[in-house]
Scaffold this motif. Structure first.
Motif, PDB file in Angstrom:
ATOM      1  N   THR A   9      61.762  14.624  65.150  1.00 57.67           N
ATOM      2  CA  THR A   9      62.376  15.051  66.352  1.00 57.67           C
ATOM      3  C   THR A   9      62.237  16.190  67.071  1.00 57.67           C
ATOM      4  O   THR A   9      61.992  16.173  68.249  1.00 57.67           O
ATOM      5  N   SER A  45      58.116   7.192  63.654  1.00 55.85           N
ATOM      6  CA  SER A  45      58.640   8.080  64.721  1.00 55.85           C
ATOM      7  C   SER A  45      60.242   8.250  64.401  1.00 55.85           C
ATOM      8  O   SER A  45      60.827   7.515  64.306  1.00 55.85           O
ATOM      9  N   SER A  46      60.736   9.767  64.245  1.00 56.12           N
ATOM     10  CA  SER A  46      62.125   9.923  64.382  1.00 56.12           C
ATOM     11  C   SER A  46      62.414  10.092  65.905  1.00 56.12           C
ATOM     12  O   SER A  46      61.482   9.582  66.848  1.00 56.12           O
ATOM     13  N   GLY A  47      63.441  10.506  66.008  1.00 58.26           N
ATOM     14  CA  GLY A  47      63.971  10.627  67.524  1.00 58.26           C
ATOM     15  C   GLY A  47      64.533   9.815  68.240  1.00 58.26           C
ATOM     16  O   GLY A  47      65.315  10.162  69.471  1.00 58.26           O
ATOM     17  N   ALA A  48      65.384   8.689  67.749  1.00 57.86           N
ATOM     18  CA  ALA A  48      66.179   7.788  68.255  1.00 57.86           C
ATOM     19  C   ALA A  48      67.618   8.426  68.290  1.00 57.86           C
ATOM     20  O   ALA A  48      68.045   8.434  69.464  1.00 57.86           O
ATOM     21  N   ILE A  49      67.914   8.984  67.461  1.00 60.17           N
ATOM     22  CA  ILE A  49      69.197   9.744  67.835  1.00 60.17           C
ATOM     23  C   ILE A  49      69.115  11.016  68.547  1.00 60.17           C
ATOM     24  O   ILE A  49      69.955  11.089  69.665  1.00 60.17           O
ATOM     25  N   GLY A  50      68.172  11.668  68.430  1.00 61.09           N
ATOM     26  CA  GLY A  50      68.033  12.847  69.295  1.00 61.09           C
ATOM     27  C   GLY A  50      67.922  12.292  70.768  1.00 61.09           C
ATOM     28  O   GLY A  50      68.566  12.842  71.767  1.00 61.09           O
ATOM     29  N   ASN A 130      60.820   3.073  62.143  1.00 52.43           N
ATOM     30  CA  ASN A 130      61.903   4.029  62.170  1.00 52.43           C
ATOM     31  C   ASN A 130      62.849   3.480  61.044  1.00 52.43           C
ATOM     32  O   ASN A 130      62.825   2.394  60.800  1.00 52.43           O
ATOM     33  N   GLU A 131      63.989   4.322  60.644  1.00 50.23           N
ATOM     34  CA  GLU A 131      64.906   3.819  59.858  1.00 50.23           C
ATOM     35  C   GLU A 131      65.774   2.837  60.801  1.00 50.23           C
ATOM     36  O   GLU A 131      65.843   3.330  62.088  1.00 50.23           O
ATOM     37  N   ASP A 133      68.689   2.713  62.374  1.00 46.80           N
ATOM     38  CA  ASP A 133      69.950   3.817  62.026  1.00 46.80           C
ATOM     39  C   ASP A 133      71.200   3.079  62.601  1.00 46.80           C
ATOM     40  O   ASP A 133      72.402   3.592  61.934  1.00 46.80           O
ATOM     41  N   ASP A 144      66.055   9.980  55.738  1.00 50.16           N
ATOM     42  CA  ASP A 144      65.246  10.748  56.430  1.00 50.16           C
ATOM     43  C   ASP A 144      63.674  10.078  56.341  1.00 50.16           C
ATOM     44  O   ASP A 144      63.392   9.283  55.636  1.00 50.16           O
ATOM     45  N   ASN A 145      62.991  10.509  57.746  1.00 48.09           N
ATOM     46  CA  ASN A 145      61.704   9.766  57.820  1.00 48.09           C
ATOM     47  C   ASN A 145      60.733  10.357  57.263  1.00 48.09           C
ATOM     48  O   ASN A 145      59.685   9.732  57.030  1.00 48.09           O
ATOM     49  N   GLY A 206      67.217  16.730  64.435  1.00 44.44           N
ATOM     50  CA  GLY A 206      66.668  15.632  63.354  1.00 44.44           C
ATOM     51  C   GLY A 206      67.404  16.182  62.067  1.00 44.44           C
ATOM     52  O   GLY A 206      68.280  16.641  61.876  1.00 44.44           O
ATOM     53  N   THR A 207      66.839  15.503  60.865  1.00 46.69           N
ATOM     54  CA  THR A 207      67.489  15.350  59.762  1.00 46.69           C
ATOM     55  C   THR A 207      66.731  16.017  58.552  1.00 46.69           C
ATOM     56  O   THR A 207      67.459  16.352  57.554  1.00 46.69           O
ATOM     57  N   GLY A 208      65.372  16.021  58.539  1.00 44.69           N
ATOM     58  CA  GLY A 208      64.637  16.350  57.352  1.00 44.69           C
ATOM     59  C   GLY A 208      64.815  18.031  56.997  1.00 44.69           C
ATOM     60  O   GLY A 208      65.706  18.590  57.834  1.00 44.69           O
TER      61      GLY A 208
HETATM   62  N1  GLU Z   1      65.965   7.910  62.268  1.00 44.26           N
HETATM   63  C1  GLU Z   1      66.312   9.302  62.480  1.00 44.26           C
HETATM   64  C2  GLU Z   1      66.260   9.214  64.021  1.00 44.26           C
HETATM   65  O1  GLU Z   1      65.338   8.312  64.542  1.00 44.26           O
HETATM   66  C3  GLU Z   1      65.814  10.492  62.238  1.00 44.26           C
HETATM   67  C4  GLU Z   1      65.435  10.561  60.738  1.00 44.26           C
HETATM   68  C5  GLU Z   1      64.517  11.970  60.723  1.00 44.26           C
HETATM   69  O2  GLU Z   1      64.510  12.823  61.328  1.00 44.26           O
HETATM   70  O3  GLU Z   1      64.315  12.128  59.457  1.00 44.26           O
HETATM   71  O4  GLU Z   1      66.805   9.848  64.989  1.00 44.26           O
END
Ligand code: GLU
Length: 257
Positions: A9, A45-50, A130-131, A133, A144-145, A206-208
Motif C-alpha cells: 500500500t 497488489s495491496s491497497g484495497a483498504i488504503g 489480493n486477499e 478482505d 498480509d500480502n 498497510g498491514t505488513g
Molecule cells: N489486503 C490488504 C489491502 O488490500 C493489504 C494487506 C497487506 O498490505 O499486506 O488493503
C-alpha cells in the motif's frame, strides 16, 4: 522467467489513501515491458483498504472490521479499474483473483486456483491477486500480502518473488530508529539471528512489516526460489532486479533437490 511482484500500500498510495498516480503508472509500464520481453508476470497488489479509505474520505485506516471490509470493497474496485486502464494502454489484459486462507488450505480450491492461474498465464493475461478482505475474518485470513505473495509464488512454481515496499531491504536494525543500521544485500540462510531482525510494523495504511516479509522469505526460499525486498519508490529498479543486479536484499532459495 515467471515473476511474482508484490506491491505494498505504501508504494501505491499516499498516506492520504489516494493513488500515487506517477508511481502506479511507472509500475504498470515497467511490468508491461517485462511481459513484452517474454516474462510471465503476476502482481500481488495491496491497497484495497488504503484506497477505500481515500475514496470514502475516512481520513485514517478504520479499526472496526465492517468499515475495514467496506473500505476494501470500495478500494478493490478502484484498484482494478486503475490497473485495467493502465495495463490496457499497453495492450495487456488483467485478471482479478481474490483469495482467503481457506482457499489456499483447501486442496480442491487450491487446485482450482492453480489451474486458473496456469490457464491465465497461457492466455497471456496478467493475474492481479489480493486477499478477499470483504469476507476474510480472523479464522480464515492469510492476513498480509507478503505471505500471500509467497504462497502464490510457491503454488505456481515461480522463479522469483519480489516484494516492493517503502523500505530498501533488510537492515541490521530498524533504520527508522537506528541511524547506523546497515542494509544486508544477501541472505544465504534464514538463521535465528536474521529472523530476530524483524522489528517494527509497516506503514499506517498497510498491514505488513519486516516480520511478514521474513515469513514470506521462509516460504519462498524453501520452495527453491530467490526472494527480493526492494524499495518500490522507483519501479525502474525492476529491470535491474530481473537482470540479477544487486538491489535491496536478496534471499537465496535453497536448491530444489
Ligand atoms: N489486503 C490488504 C489491502 O488490500 C493489504 C494487506 C497487506 O498490505 O499486506 O488493503
Amino acid at each position: 522467467m515467471r515473476i511474482v511482484i508484490k506491491v505494498g500500500t505504501s508504494t501505491l498510495a499516499y498516506p492520504t489513501g489516494l493513488l500515487n498516480i506517477r508511481r502506479v503508472e511507472d509500475l504498470c509500464r515497467v511490468m508491461s515491458d517485462l511481459k513484452n520481453e517474454g516474462n510471465e508476470v503476476v502482481l500481488i497488489s495491496s491497497g484495497a483498504i488504503g484506497m477505500g479509505v481515500g475514496k470514502l474520505g475516512l481520513g485514517k485506516r478504520p479499526s472496526d472490521i465492517p468499515t475495514k471490509q467496506a473500505a476494501a470493497a470500495v478500494g478493490q474496485c478502484e484498484l482494478m479499474y486503475t490497473y485495467d486502464k493502465l495495463f490496457g494502454e499497453y495492450n495487456h489484459t488483467v485478471a482479478q483473483i481474490l483469495l482467503t486462507g481457506e482457499d489456499v488450505e483447501n486442496e480442491k480450491r487450491c487446485t482450482n486456483f492453480h489451474n486458473t492461474m496456469f490457464r491465465l498465464l497461457e492466455l497471456g493475461a496478467l493475474p492481479i491477486i489480493n486477499e478477499n478482505d470483504t469476507v476474510a475474518t480472523d479464522e480464515i485470513v492469510i492476513g498480509d500480502n507478503d505471505t500471500l505473495g509467497a504462497i502464490v509464488a510457491k503454488n505456481i512454481d515461480a522463479d522469483l518473488l519480489v516484494l516492493l515496499s517503502d523500505i530498501d531491504g533488510l537492515y541490521t536494525a530498524d533504520p527508522r530508529k537506528h541511524a547506523d543500521a546497515k542494509l544486508i544485500p544477501v541472505v544465504e540462510a534464514l538463521t535465528p539471528d536474521i529472523l530476530s531482525l524483524a522489528e517494527g510494523k509497516g506503514s499506517d495504511l498497510g498491514t505488513g512489516g519486516m516480520k511478514t516479509k521474513l515469513r514470506a522469505a521462509q516460504i519462498a526460499t524453501e520452495a527453491g526460489m530467490d526472494m527480493i525486498i526492494a524499495n518500490g519508490q522507483d519501479p525502474m529498479i525492476l529491470y535491474k532486479i530481473i537482470d540479477g543486479e544487486p538491489f535491496g536484499t536478496r534471499f537465496i532459495g535453497t536448491k530444489k533437490g
